[in-house]
Write a protein that holds these residues in place. Structure first.
Motif, PDB file in Angstrom:
ATOM      1  N   VAL A 181       0.826  -1.206   0.000  1.00 35.02           N
ATOM      2  CA  VAL A 181       0.000   0.000   0.000  1.00 35.02           C
ATOM      3  C   VAL A 181       0.859   1.254   0.000  1.00 35.02           C
ATOM      4  CG1 VAL A 181      -0.234   0.009   2.527  1.00 35.02           C
ATOM      5  CG2 VAL A 181      -1.964   1.130   1.109  1.00 35.02           C
ATOM      6  N   ASN A 182       1.962   1.276   0.762  1.00 38.93           N
ATOM      7  CA  ASN A 182       2.814   2.475   0.802  1.00 38.93           C
ATOM      8  C   ASN A 182       3.438   2.751  -0.550  1.00 38.93           C
ATOM      9  OD1 ASN A 182       2.768   3.208   3.731  1.00 38.93           O
ATOM     10  ND2 ASN A 182       3.527   1.123   3.945  1.00 38.93           N
ATOM     11  N   GLU A 183       3.936   1.703  -1.198  1.00 33.89           N
ATOM     12  CA  GLU A 183       4.597   1.879  -2.489  1.00 33.89           C
ATOM     13  C   GLU A 183       3.619   2.391  -3.547  1.00 33.89           C
ATOM     14  OE1 GLU A 183       4.832  -0.712  -0.559  1.00 33.89           O
ATOM     15  OE2 GLU A 183       6.961  -1.026  -0.095  1.00 33.89           O
ATOM     16  N   LYS A 184       2.386   1.905  -3.494  1.00 35.48           N
ATOM     17  CA  LYS A 184       1.394   2.335  -4.486  1.00 35.48           C
ATOM     18  C   LYS A 184       1.022   3.808  -4.291  1.00 35.48           C
ATOM     19  CE  LYS A 184      -0.476  -2.285  -5.227  1.00 35.48           C
ATOM     20  NZ  LYS A 184      -1.587  -3.233  -4.999  1.00 35.48           N
ATOM     21  N   ILE A 185       0.825   4.204  -3.044  1.00 32.23           N
ATOM     22  CA  ILE A 185       0.516   5.620  -2.778  1.00 32.23           C
ATOM     23  C   ILE A 185       1.668   6.505  -3.258  1.00 32.23           C
ATOM     24  CG2 ILE A 185       0.168   7.321  -0.953  1.00 32.23           C
ATOM     25  CD1 ILE A 185      -1.238   5.114   0.655  1.00 32.23           C
ATOM     26  N   GLU A 186       2.890   6.114  -2.894  1.00 34.07           N
ATOM     27  CA  GLU A 186       4.058   6.917  -3.260  1.00 34.07           C
ATOM     28  C   GLU A 186       4.259   6.953  -4.768  1.00 34.07           C
ATOM     29  OE1 GLU A 186       6.395   5.902   0.934  1.00 34.07           O
ATOM     30  OE2 GLU A 186       7.037   4.971  -0.945  1.00 34.07           O
ATOM     31  N   GLY A 187       3.888   5.871  -5.449  1.00 37.34           N
ATOM     32  CA  GLY A 187       4.010   5.862  -6.901  1.00 37.34           C
ATOM     33  C   GLY A 187       3.112   6.885  -7.564  1.00 37.34           C
ATOM     34  N   PHE A 188       1.854   6.997  -7.105  1.00 40.67           N
ATOM     35  CA  PHE A 188       0.942   8.007  -7.672  1.00 40.67           C
ATOM     36  C   PHE A 188       1.396   9.414  -7.283  1.00 40.67           C
ATOM     37  CE2 PHE A 188      -3.100  10.451  -7.709  1.00 40.67           C
ATOM     38  CZ  PHE A 188      -3.384  10.314  -9.062  1.00 40.67           C
ATOM     39  N   PHE A 189       1.862   9.542  -6.053  1.00 35.16           N
ATOM     40  CA  PHE A 189       2.370  10.838  -5.606  1.00 35.16           C
ATOM     41  C   PHE A 189       3.528  11.296  -6.488  1.00 35.16           C
ATOM     42  CE2 PHE A 189       5.454  13.257  -3.101  1.00 35.16           C
ATOM     43  CZ  PHE A 189       4.671  14.288  -2.612  1.00 35.16           C
ATOM     44  N   ASP A 190       4.458  10.382  -6.796  1.00 32.49           N
ATOM     45  CA  ASP A 190       5.620  10.752  -7.611  1.00 32.49           C
ATOM     46  C   ASP A 190       5.208  11.173  -9.019  1.00 32.49           C
ATOM     47  OD1 ASP A 190       7.339  10.237  -5.516  1.00 32.49           O
ATOM     48  OD2 ASP A 190       7.774   8.179  -6.137  1.00 32.49           O
ATOM     49  N   VAL A 191       4.194  10.513  -9.588  1.00 28.37           N
ATOM     50  CA  VAL A 191       3.722  10.905 -10.922  1.00 28.37           C
ATOM     51  C   VAL A 191       3.099  12.305 -10.863  1.00 28.37           C
ATOM     52  CG1 VAL A 191       2.001  10.400 -12.699  1.00 28.37           C
ATOM     53  CG2 VAL A 191       3.456   8.572 -11.805  1.00 28.37           C
ATOM     54  N   CYS A 192       2.333  12.566  -9.802  1.00 31.15           N
ATOM     55  CA  CYS A 192       1.746  13.905  -9.655  1.00 31.15           C
ATOM     56  C   CYS A 192       2.835  14.967  -9.546  1.00 31.15           C
ATOM     57  CB  CYS A 192       0.832  13.947  -8.437  1.00 31.15           C
ATOM     58  SG  CYS A 192      -0.673  12.949  -8.605  1.00 31.15           S
ATOM     59  N   VAL A 193       3.895  14.677  -8.793  1.00 27.73           N
ATOM     60  CA  VAL A 193       5.011  15.616  -8.684  1.00 27.73           C
ATOM     61  C   VAL A 193       5.658  15.818 -10.042  1.00 27.73           C
ATOM     62  CG1 VAL A 193       7.303  15.957  -7.682  1.00 27.73           C
ATOM     63  CG2 VAL A 193       5.435  15.108  -6.248  1.00 27.73           C
ATOM     64  N   GLU A 194       5.863  14.723 -10.770  1.00 27.83           N
ATOM     65  CA  GLU A 194       6.503  14.797 -12.094  1.00 27.83           C
ATOM     66  C   GLU A 194       5.678  15.669 -13.041  1.00 27.83           C
ATOM     67  OE1 GLU A 194       9.715  13.774 -14.591  1.00 27.83           O
ATOM     68  OE2 GLU A 194       9.407  13.057 -12.542  1.00 27.83           O
ATOM     69  N   LEU A 195       4.328  15.588 -12.925  1.00 29.34           N
ATOM     70  CA  LEU A 195       3.451  16.351 -13.806  1.00 29.34           C
ATOM     71  C   LEU A 195       3.120  17.731 -13.239  1.00 29.34           C
ATOM     72  CD1 LEU A 195       0.973  13.520 -14.895  1.00 29.34           C
ATOM     73  CD2 LEU A 195       2.922  14.429 -16.158  1.00 29.34           C
ATOM     74  N   GLY A 196       3.716  18.094 -12.091  1.00 26.38           N
ATOM     75  CA  GLY A 196       3.455  19.391 -11.484  1.00 26.38           C
ATOM     76  C   GLY A 196       2.028  19.551 -11.043  1.00 26.38           C
ATOM     77  N   ALA A 197       1.423  18.492 -10.529  1.00 21.35           N
ATOM     78  CA  ALA A 197      -0.001  18.514 -10.186  1.00 21.35           C
ATOM     79  C   ALA A 197      -0.194  18.182  -8.727  1.00 21.35           C
ATOM     80  CB  ALA A 197      -0.763  17.528 -11.070  1.00 21.35           C
ATOM     81  N   LEU A 198       0.334  19.006  -7.828  1.00 20.31           N
ATOM     82  CA  LEU A 198       0.124  18.773  -6.405  1.00 20.31           C
ATOM     83  C   LEU A 198      -0.762  19.835  -5.765  1.00 20.31           C
ATOM     84  CD1 LEU A 198       3.288  17.369  -4.641  1.00 20.31           C
ATOM     85  CD2 LEU A 198       1.123  16.265  -5.126  1.00 20.31           C
ATOM     86  N   GLU A 199      -1.275  20.776  -6.580  1.00 23.79           N
ATOM     87  CA  GLU A 199      -2.149  21.793  -6.012  1.00 23.79           C
ATOM     88  C   GLU A 199      -3.560  21.213  -5.868  1.00 23.79           C
ATOM     89  OE1 GLU A 199      -2.946  21.673 -10.255  1.00 23.79           O
ATOM     90  OE2 GLU A 199      -1.108  21.676  -9.050  1.00 23.79           O
ATOM     91  N   PRO A 200      -4.325  21.638  -4.876  1.00 21.83           N
ATOM     92  CA  PRO A 200      -5.707  21.177  -4.745  1.00 21.83           C
ATOM     93  C   PRO A 200      -6.507  21.535  -6.002  1.00 21.83           C
ATOM     94  CG  PRO A 200      -4.997  22.299  -2.749  1.00 21.83           C
ATOM     95  CD  PRO A 200      -3.931  22.553  -3.781  1.00 21.83           C
TER      96      PRO A 200
END
Length: 805
Positions: A691-710
């Protein structure tokens, strides 16, 4: 839970996303103040079972240790055995010696414990005395005087025999003479004249001298013919007397040698009274006397053949043997037979060429083996099974052994084998090998984790202190130890601390490296974080490549907006011992038809059996959610887009049902969310792995795409996970920080209907078959579309021509 009571999702607060080790659990400044612990902690039940397995004596009571971390586990078990100090059966020493009746089958002799090397030295001393002192005895005055007396008597008897025969033939004009020939002097009867023996030339001259001389020669010839048979009897009697002389001299020599050799071995017989040694010494004495006396002055030292080969020799007060064999080949397990190249060509082997293996070294004690290494060696498993079943070690020559073969006598053993392996290997052996259950009756199961409490933290700190001391690493501060304990919790993937201490040891080495590079005297928490970050960086090239392809548009992963029949599932990639999560775009389409839901991955043979089972559960869940009065008559297809390898597991089944409901109801799903979780036929969200790896994987893609704003005041992108996995959360600190500032969120769900409400911003509605749901609810939309598709499918069926009979 009633169908109308849709469980709400819970947005998890930051403090629930990562467990932190309390300061009071690590009450020290650094590891120099911590008492060292053994490498195995929190395994009281397993250790008690292991103690039982070590001490019980009986057939097949060997031990299989299951569940330890693979890194250094043989050493850990060895250390644990040394600390448990089990009692073991003291075994005797043994040595291989020649069998004089069967030279190709060396046998063993039994010796008191601790005397194997002494026996070898004593036999070497015996060999020196045979070479040095025995020739002196055989050339000594006592034997010479006895021989002279015997020779005198023999000469008298031989003279009497000759004189008797001489007197018998003298009246016939014959006499005995010795004629020198190439092979030595020979006795012969010859005519005599006036007391003088006549030669052939003289006889020929007398025969030519006249009638009187010819008659005289004729008389001699007749006498020779007449006495020939008697002469042969005389010669045989004389030969028999010579043979008696030779035999008597040999007996005299042998008895003198025997008396001397018995004096040499008398002390050996007293020091080593075992019957097998006595039989061997008897054989040595017999071989020297019967076969070796003539070789005493030879250049080659035959006494080397009598030296024993101590195949099992221990110190008298030696501890219980604990042997770890890391390369369990047949030769290393059983032993081997070496060969010596001869000067004239060819090879030679005897009892001195035999070498013992690990089973003999561990006799009376314990042999530790890695099961996977054992099975990797050709024939090693069968050799071990034969030895354990027979209770004997039979040392055989290697295949292709040059020269004459020797087959040593098998040696009985009382070795207890401790086999270390993983659960999968245990199941294979238990199912596939008929002898395994009867040979390894004691199963020691080590837990994969220990309780995450103050006691567990203290034990962890003790192990960390011990490893830092043994590996000569820098001291670890309390905050560095706390970070290591947190990493142990992350490895456990549950509310506990992992017992995979080899991973912790690796992390400690890397932490020490970064502390040394930073010029620090102690390892701090930041050095642990650096080590984790760098280890992840070194191994996450596939994940980085995936994110780069997403950013470049080569792979389509949407993290903004809404899409009908599309959702972000989560999958994992493995890189060595590390796992990395990645999002997977799942799509669904629905249309008229009767084929039901179609699994494109299964049809293309990319789906595994667990994935296929999870997909079939969706059809029952769909019926349970919709609860319509008519058959579900539509065709739906589901696919993992842009995946070209095998897919297995059921962790995407919740995402698949959400995607299917979206396509059926024609309601778009939020793309700023990802979902992982298995689902049952009643819609309950069930736990998944990594579960941790999967959450972090989506988080990393969002960071890569510059999409961490609400995305809006009410919408925060993030990941939905099963509520059952919340206790396992140990997210990276940057993920927790993003959640704390509201840029990312983790939602815990227990029912798929609450998940659908989050993804669609619609009420799910009642799922009772009798009550109509709210018109704009998700369920109402799905029911209306399902009925439309059913009517369309029915009209097609009615318009289809029928066959008439």
């Amino acid at each position: 839970m009633s169908c109308d009571d849709v469980p709400a999702l819970q947005r998890l607060p930051p403090e629930r996303l990562r467990w932190r080790c309390p300061r009071e659990w690590v009450p020290f400044s650094d590891t120099r103040e911590v008492a060292a612990e053994p490498g195995i902690v929190g395994q009281d039940e397993a250790i008690e079972t292991l103690r039982y397995g070590l001490e019980i004596d009986g057939p097949g009571q060997n031990v299989f240790v299951r569940g330890l971390d693979s890194s250094g586990r043989s050493t850990l078990v060895q250390r644990l055995l040394e600390e448990l100090a089990p009692t073991c059966q003291l075994t005797c020493d043994r040595a291989y010696v020649p069998d004089f009746d069967a030279p190709d089958r060396p046998r063993w002799v039994e010796l008191p414990r601790g005397s194997g090397a002494l026996f070898a030295r004593a036999m070497r001393g015996f060999a020196r005395r045979v070479r040095r002192d025995l020739p002196v005895v055989l050339r000594g005055e006592a034997l010479a005087a006895e021989t002279a007396r015997f020779e005198s008597d023999w000469q008298r008897r031989a003279g009497e025999l000759e004189r008797g025969f001489q007197a018998e033939i003298a009246p016939s004009g014959l006499s005995l003479v010795r004629i020198e020939q190439e092979g030595g002097a020979q006795l012969a009867m010859v005519p005599t004249h006036e007391g003088r023996a006549l030669g052939l030339e003289e006889l020929a001259a007398r025969e030519r001298s006249g009638p009187q001389g010819a008659a005289e020669v004729q008389r001699w010839q007749s006498a020779l013919i007449e006495k020939r048979a008697r002469f042969q009897e005389f010669v045989l009697d004389l030969q028999e007397l010579h043979e008696e002389r030779a035999a008597a001299l040999q007996v005299m020599r042998a008895e003198a040698a025997r008396a001397a050799i018995e004096r040499y071995v008398e002390r050996l017989r007293k020091r080593f009274p075992h019957p097998s040694v006595q039989r061997y010494l008897d054989g040595v004495v017999r071989d020297v006397i019967e076969n070796r006396l003539d070789e005493l002055d030879a250049e080659e030292d035959f006494t080397e053949d009598y030296l024993p080969n101590p195949i099992q020799a221990r110190e008298r007060e030696a501890d219980c043997p604990i042997v770890v064999e890391s390369i369990p080949s047949v030769a290393n397990l059983l032993g081997s037979i070496e060969s010596e190249a001869l000067a004239g060509g060819g090879n030679y082997s005897d009892h001195r060429s035999i070498r013992g293996g690990a089973l003999l070294r561990a006799d009376g004690g314990f042999l530790i083996l890695e099961a996977r290494e054992l099975l990797a060696e050709p024939e090693s498993w069968r050799a071990l099974v034969r030895a354990l079943r027979s209770g004997k070690v039979e040392i055989l020559p290697r295949e292709g052994h040059p020269g004459p073969l020797v087959k040593p006598e098998p040696i009985p053993i009382r070795t207890k084998v401790i086999l270390i392996g993983d659960p999968e290997l245990y199941q294979v052996l238990d199912a596939e090998d008929a002898y395994f259950p009867s040979l390894f009756k004691v199963l020691v199961d080590f837990e994969g984790h220990i309780p995450r409490d103050a006691r567990g933290a203290r034990q962890y700190a003790g192990v960390i202190a011990r490893f830092a001391q043994d590996a000569q690493l820098r001291p670890f501060t309390w905050c560095a130890v706390a970070r290591l304990i947190e990493h142990g919790s992350s490895l456990a993937a549950c509310e506990g601390l992992s017992t995979r201490l080899g991973r912790i040891a690796d992390l400690m080495r890397e932490t020490d490296f970064w502390a040394r590079r930073a010029g620090a005297e102690r390892c701090e928490r930041e050095h642990v974080r650096t080590a984790l970050r760098q280890a992840r960086r070194r191994a996450d090239l596939p994940a980085r490549r995936f994110r780069r392809m997403v950013k470049d548009g080569l792979l389509t992963i949407e993290v903004r907006g809404r899409r009908e029949g599309q959702i972000n599932g989560l999958a994992t990639l493995s890189a060595g011992s590390l796992l990395y999560g990645i999002p997977a775009r799942i799509t669904a389409s629905v249309g008229p038809g009767e084929r039901g839901a179609i699994d494109i991955e299964g049809l293309s043979e990319l789906g595994g059996s667990i994935h296929t089972k999870g997909f079939h559960i969706l059809q029952g869940l769909l019926q349970n959610l919709l609860r319509v009065h008519h058959p579900l008559a539509f065709t739906a297809s589901l696919a993992f887009e842009q995946t070209y390898g095998g897919i297995d597991g059921d962790s995407a089944s919740a995402a698949e049902i959400c995607c299917l409901i979206s396509a059926l109801s024609e309601v778009p799903l939020r793309q700023d969310l990802a979902l992982t979780g298995a689902v049952d036929q009643h819609g309950r969200i069930q736990a998944i792995g990594a579960v941790n790896e999967k959450i972090e994987g989506f988080f990393d893609v969002c960071v890569e795409l510059g999409a961490l704003e609400p995305t809006s005041a009410n919408h925060v992108r993030g990941v939905v996970i099963p509520a059952a996995n919340v206790a396992e959360l140990m997210l990276r600190e940057e993920v927790v920080e993003a959640c704390a500032r509201g840029a990312f969120a983790i939602y815990a769900a227990s029912d798929v209907r609450g998940v659908l409400e989050l993804f669609t911003d619609l009420s799910f509605g009642t799922c009772s078959a009798d009550a109509a749901p709210e018109p704009e609810s998700l369920l109402a939309r799905a029911r209306r579309r399902a009925e439309e598709l059913w009517r369309a499918s029915r009209s097609v069926e009615l318009d289809r021509p029928r066959n008439r009979t």
